[in-house]
Design a protein around this motif. Sequence first.
Motif, mmCIF file in Angstrom:
data_model
loop_
_atom_site.group_PDB
_atom_site.id
_atom_site.type_symbol
_atom_site.label_atom_id
_atom_site.label_comp_id
_atom_site.label_asym_id
_atom_site.label_seq_id
_atom_site.Cartn_x
_atom_site.Cartn_y
_atom_site.Cartn_z
ATOM 1 N N MET A 106 0.914 -1.318 0.057
ATOM 2 C CA MET A 106 -0.046 -0.023 -0.250
ATOM 3 C C MET A 106 1.180 1.343 -0.099
ATOM 4 S SD MET A 106 -2.536 0.837 2.646
ATOM 5 C CE MET A 106 -2.686 -0.169 3.780
ATOM 6 N N LEU A 107 0.161 2.667 -0.576
ATOM 7 C CA LEU A 107 1.129 3.345 -0.423
ATOM 8 C C LEU A 107 1.509 3.771 0.625
ATOM 9 C CD1 LEU A 107 0.279 5.583 -3.925
ATOM 10 C CD2 LEU A 107 1.735 4.304 -3.960
ATOM 11 N N GLY A 108 2.633 4.310 0.951
ATOM 12 C CA GLY A 108 2.233 5.224 2.093
ATOM 13 C C GLY A 108 1.258 6.525 2.529
ATOM 14 N N LYS A 109 0.646 7.464 1.613
ATOM 15 C CA LYS A 109 -0.360 8.962 1.482
ATOM 16 C C LYS A 109 -1.078 7.828 1.617
ATOM 17 C CE LYS A 109 -1.474 9.413 -2.710
ATOM 18 N NZ LYS A 109 -1.504 9.669 -4.262
ATOM 19 N N ALA A 137 -2.020 5.147 3.297
ATOM 20 C CA ALA A 137 -2.087 5.060 4.542
ATOM 21 C C ALA A 137 -2.646 6.030 5.095
ATOM 22 C CB ALA A 137 -1.131 4.402 5.012
ATOM 23 N N MET A 183 -8.833 10.888 -2.650
ATOM 24 C CA MET A 183 -7.905 10.213 -2.645
ATOM 25 C C MET A 183 -7.755 9.063 -2.979
ATOM 26 S SD MET A 183 -4.016 11.824 -0.856
ATOM 27 C CE MET A 183 -4.258 10.777 0.196
ATOM 28 N N VAL A 184 -8.202 8.045 -1.615
ATOM 29 C CA VAL A 184 -7.738 6.795 -1.399
ATOM 30 C C VAL A 184 -9.062 5.881 -2.079
ATOM 31 C CG1 VAL A 184 -6.211 7.274 1.355
ATOM 32 C CG2 VAL A 184 -8.796 6.714 1.078
ATOM 33 N N ARG A 185 -9.412 6.170 -2.753
ATOM 34 C CA ARG A 185 -11.026 5.762 -3.230
ATOM 35 C C ARG A 185 -10.381 4.055 -3.320
ATOM 36 N NH1 ARG A 185 -15.782 8.035 -7.232
ATOM 37 N NH2 ARG A 185 -16.424 5.363 -7.589
ATOM 38 N N PHE A 197 -5.643 1.071 9.076
ATOM 39 C CA PHE A 197 -5.014 1.967 9.171
ATOM 40 C C PHE A 197 -6.422 2.988 9.558
ATOM 41 C CE2 PHE A 197 -1.403 0.865 6.792
ATOM 42 C CZ PHE A 197 -0.190 1.145 7.673
ATOM 43 N N TYR A 243 5.599 4.134 8.674
ATOM 44 C CA TYR A 243 4.125 4.030 7.805
ATOM 45 C C TYR A 243 4.714 4.536 6.293
ATOM 46 C CZ TYR A 243 3.076 0.299 10.552
ATOM 47 O OH TYR A 243 3.593 -1.157 11.628
ATOM 48 N N ARG A 244 5.170 6.013 6.927
ATOM 49 C CA ARG A 244 5.776 6.546 5.613
ATOM 50 C C ARG A 244 4.522 7.371 5.241
ATOM 51 N NH1 ARG A 244 10.442 4.278 4.422
ATOM 52 N NH2 ARG A 244 10.983 2.145 5.271
ATOM 53 N N PHE A 245 3.486 7.937 5.642
ATOM 54 C CA PHE A 245 2.704 8.529 5.607
ATOM 55 C C PHE A 245 2.769 9.993 4.585
ATOM 56 C CE2 PHE A 245 -1.142 7.762 9.747
ATOM 57 C CZ PHE A 245 -0.458 5.880 8.669
ATOM 58 N N ASN A 246 4.139 10.147 5.406
ATOM 59 C CA ASN A 246 4.839 11.939 3.807
ATOM 60 C C ASN A 246 5.980 11.200 3.635
ATOM 61 O OD1 ASN A 246 1.813 13.404 4.632
ATOM 62 N ND2 ASN A 246 3.814 13.724 6.659
ATOM 63 N N ASN A 247 6.217 12.007 3.016
ATOM 64 C CA ASN A 247 7.527 12.300 2.614
ATOM 65 C C ASN A 247 8.820 11.513 3.451
ATOM 66 O OD1 ASN A 247 8.044 12.445 -0.365
ATOM 67 N ND2 ASN A 247 7.404 14.014 -0.146
#
Lengths: 464, 313, 265
Positions: B1-4, B6, B96-98, B159, B309-313
């Motif tokens: 899953m992308l961090g973004k 999550a 965004m997470v659709r 999450f 979990y790397r939500f952001n950079n």
Amino acid sequence: MQSPQGVRPPYTEYDEWFSDQDAARLSKKSKEAEAFFRRTGITFNVYGASDAEERLIPFDLVPRIVSNKEWTKLSKGIDQRVRAVNAFLHDIYNRQEILRAGIIPTELIAKNDAFLPQMMDFVPPGDVYTHIVGTDIVRTGEDDFFVLEDNARTPSGVSYMLENRETMLQMFPELFSKIKVQRVSDYPKHLRRSLASCAPQGCSGRPCVAVLTPGIHNSAYYEHSFLADQMGVELVEGHDLRVVDGHIAMRTTRGYKTIDVLYRRVDDEYLDPLTFNPNSMLGVPGIMDVYRAGNITIANAPGTGVADDKAIYSYMPDIVEFYTGERAILKNVETHRCSEPQTLKYVLDNLADLVVKEVHGSGGYGMLVGPAASKKELSDFAEKLKVRPANYIAQPTLSLSTVPIFTKKGLAPRHVDLRPFALVSPNGVEITPGGLTRVALKAGSLVVNSSQGGGTKDTWVLED
Amino acid sequence: MLGKTAGGLYWMFRSLERAENTARLIEAGFRIALTRSNDAETEWKSVISTSAAQIAYEQKHDTYDSAQVVNFLLREADNPNSVYSVVKSARDNARMVRTALTTEVWSAVNETWMLFSDLLKNPVHETDLPGVLATIRQQSALVRGALHGTMLRNDIYDFCRIGTFIERMDNTARIIDVKYYALLPAPSFVGSRMDNVQWETILRSVSAHQSFRWAVDDDFNASAIANFLILDRRLPRSLSFCTAQIVSNLDYLAEQYDARMPCHDLADGLRARLKDRDIASIFEEGLHEFLSSVIQDTANLGFQIEQNYRFNN
Amino acid sequence: MQLQISHTTHYRYDQPVDYSLQKVRLRPKASELQDIIDWSLIIENGKLETSYTDHYGNHTDLISIEKGAQDLTITASGTVHTSDTSGILGKIYGRAPLWHFLQPTPLTTPGERIKSLARIVSNGENALNDLHTLSAAILKTAPYQIGQTQADTNAEEALQIGSGVCQDHANIFASAARQAGFPARYVSGYLMMNDRVDQDASHAWAEVHLDDLGWVGFDISNGIAPDEKYVRIATGRDAHDAAPISGMRMGSSDESMIVSLQVQQ
């Protein structure tokens, strides 16, 4: 639906069904469809609208029906044209035989903003440039198809092809047991397979595909998320990506993961701030370097716009013949290049009868429909033309065929166009039987663009 | 899953939880304003301070007038914590997470947004307020129901749940902290009318006024209420319940990703502070001090989860 | 002539950098004018991500900084054997067609000043002489001076400012030559100056295509034709295309750069 001889053959069965329907029930169905779209969030954002609201594209519940025979001819023509466009792009970025042969004036490429020098002397993985093409087609009479635009950059609208069918299936299931319509629902599966088959050579294992979107404020965001969802791949934005070990990788909860094929819905100019527009926040710095190093596939390839501007369009019959050795199956609309002084004069003299378009324009913006324009609009446009003639082409207004739409007063004829979607891979061209039918909702109008008040309808290609 | 993704799921559910909590706060405040108009100003002030919006509020308004506070908490677009703002943010995150959401969850959030942008278009009249607040709670329940009923129990779900419970933990701790003085065992005031009202407000703010009666075999008193809200693991808004949920969802993640992260240790530490405690020892520690540090630890935990979990950079 | 070159670019940042990329064109290509005896690129606190040959045939490397570093050092060094051909590279062509080198870029779009300069060049037999005259005229109009122009100053602006460095001269020359109808390109590289080992910076000049001679070099800043003291590194339509290093970074840190360059026999 009608012809002088009565109901056109592909519509016969539908017409039988329709005459049994109760108008009130259909009206109710129509409202249901709208509520469904709104709830599902099938919307688009309008640029420049003050409230930045999300709008629905009006949906008309009468399908546009194409016979299998018509479709066979159409799809052959599209296949031919799409192959020619890819051969043209390969050539123009490599040996440029078509320029040497004098088929296309060099100036047309040299001065073309969509020509990307960074693509010269390079062949994308699988030698595919336009992985997805949406050719805009109009019909003027029995078996008379014209191509309006080739849309080789990032054609949109395929989500409407799929959602419109889904809506029709839910609203009128009985129709589909009565009439045999070819499926469109495999498109996402084919898209993924087609993209994966274009993965870079060094890719081992199952290629990782992702969709790159400019973000939730983009007008086509719904489609981006829809396609990612349907393909079962990640929907990424520029800031999710960076260069890792010479590849483009996405930031996941478990670290960076390499992407092999990026289906990008970001324009060339914004794709890579390190190579193109340095102020772009939407792109991925270094992606062009990784691309040229052969470590990622970008779909569609950067620089494909050089094949679909309206000045190149006028040469398409020659382009098709040059690369395929065959006459073009689909006709081109006669196109006057205003860059030529004699032609400019002709266009100015006949402005009221012509449609004038910007060479690099899209979405129906900046275009003049002569017969529908006021005197003032005509004279204003004439001034613009004189200032930058090379920026425009002009075409005669075609006597477009009409199809019926459902209105409060019953069925009424409206002008339409059709955008079928073709997928290109090293294994060939695959065209989904159907497409996006856009319809001008105003009586007599020729403008079908959703940003200008057009609607959509389901497109049926009949079996047999 | 992308961090973004999550991060989007986490914030989407934090926002939804916040909308619901704010609605409860308004409801509790509104009750007091109706029944005890003398105390209304003080009560609204404490509501604003519970939602951590005092500075933002006082920049715009001089008085704690009922209609003004309600409007600020419900509708004002430049209050980032107004119900309007957080539902918008939940819906933006959902868009965004659709691709990570089932159609049911997405539709529920989208509908909620459509409903609220309509309901909150104009100031809400006093007579309509109970209805609007009820709608907020119902919609929140709808989204939660869609989540429970349709989503796979995988990292996506975890999450979502972690976001919910971090927000809820913070919210419950704040509610108690703002009125902690009313919960202190001070014999001279026990049973006074003032305390009774305050206690009831606190319980209502976490929708626990009914469950307290059902669950607690004790008098209506400060210590029993504090114990219920902080330590009772049967109450879905107690601090103890929230930490247990956070720990369990984080553990699922560790199992799924086959990796324990620093956030796991923080969460365990937080749970340890609430496990096998009795309320007396918390009063001993100092209720306010205890709550302040729980609020701080919750914030740190949230931050650590974002990092790990790397939500952001 | 055998030239030893050592070129170090050192970046310093006032805060740790999370992520940054440098696109580097610092590897000379072999040609009629130069053989590469040995060459290496050494990176400290960074990593070579990938390498490729760009659309002008330039060797290009993409380099990333090590996460959290505050320094990045890129050293290009090696030995090149050069020959003197009076500046003539000849009829050597890459994939980029000649017409491409007639098109302006944002840095080389001609304005009134460049158009006026370009009139020096006639399209007749004296083209070569005229181009030398153009070169001298540019140096006279915009004498060599450091600090008056920036990396993103375009050709027309440099003429207006009335001074420039080799980069500006080469941009102006390429722009004016194109205006006069000749394909022209920008060259970045090294020049060994006789009186010193330590050079201030890497050098830039231009090349014009003449039908009879092919590509011919002009060092506008020094008023001569490039000879065996020159090493060609990269070419393109302007300074941007042929830049030895161009980069981007995330975050708000301030960057400072120190270059040290030695060229000797």
